[in-house]
Design an enzyme around this catalytic site. Sequence first.
Site, short mmCIF file in Angstrom:
data_model
loop_
_atom_site.label_atom_id
_atom_site.label_comp_id
_atom_site.label_asym_id
_atom_site.label_seq_id
_atom_site.Cartn_x
_atom_site.Cartn_y
_atom_site.Cartn_z
N HIS A 190 25.16 1.50 25.54
CA HIS A 190 23.83 1.09 25.97
C HIS A 190 22.77 2.13 25.63
O HIS A 190 22.80 3.26 26.14
CB HIS A 190 23.87 0.86 27.48
N HIS A 230 12.83 2.11 24.72
CA HIS A 230 13.05 1.08 25.73
C HIS A 230 11.78 0.64 26.45
O HIS A 230 11.44 -0.54 26.48
CB HIS A 230 14.08 1.54 26.77
#
Length: 286
Positions: free
Chosen positions: A46, A88
């Site tokens: 991730h 992100h």
Amino acid sequence: MKRMVTILAASLAMTSFTGSGLAAEQGETVKMVSKQEQQEMVNIAHRGASGHAPENTMGAFQKGVEMKADYIEIDVQMTKDGELVVIHDTTVDRTTNGTGKVGDLTLKEIRQLDAGSWFSEAFTGESVPTFEEVLAEFQGKVGILVELKAPELYTGVEEKVADALIEKNMSAPNNNKIIIQSFNHESIKKSKELLPNLSHGVLTGGSWANVTEEQLAQFASYADYFNPTMKIVTDELVSNVHEAGMDIYPYTSRSQEQALRLFDLNVDGIITDYPEHVYSHPVKNS
């Protein structure tokens, strides 16, 4: 869909594990099984191996490769001057020494930021990578799970991502090394039209805990993966997703206990900050 198999290098001894997850709630013990009893599981790092290195940096992606992840997961956004960058948040505040919205900064401005020292002094000087840099460095080395982050903010981002993949010959039929996903399902529909030969996934949050079979069938008309928060994953959900013809990669496992619970639920892959947690398949003691 045929699942990928993670091959482990060594057998694991039989080890008992009792946690506060589903098995513990039912008063059961979960054990780690030997190599011979392991079942297939896709390991997705991730934002790279973000438990070990600053998320969405080349250092985190390289760490994911070193830890034998099957995929690295990356987040793609667009700068003020139309360049694709991997970060992100929709602002640079949390993961760099700068401030401001990604879409309000030029590539040159973003590239001047330090994206590593917030995590550790050892990573001082890490920069925000471009999408093209990640493709160039990791093509053929590891699968790449591409999240289109807040695509509603960036007109034309689906086309730019598609163009970059096509330019590098990464859009061929049956290319199981690239998956594109997003919480914006209209964006995934658009991406699927642009890249019909690539697999796509829909990301879902807690509000989809009661997703219906009809909704899953609709998703399956353009997506190959239903990737929910792990908080809503149940045996029934996994079964319904499989019945719809999709695979399920829940996010985000951050502990061994969480990974074990997802193994026990028979998901197809685990999106995790710690690739080392995805080692073997636990089974319930009889």
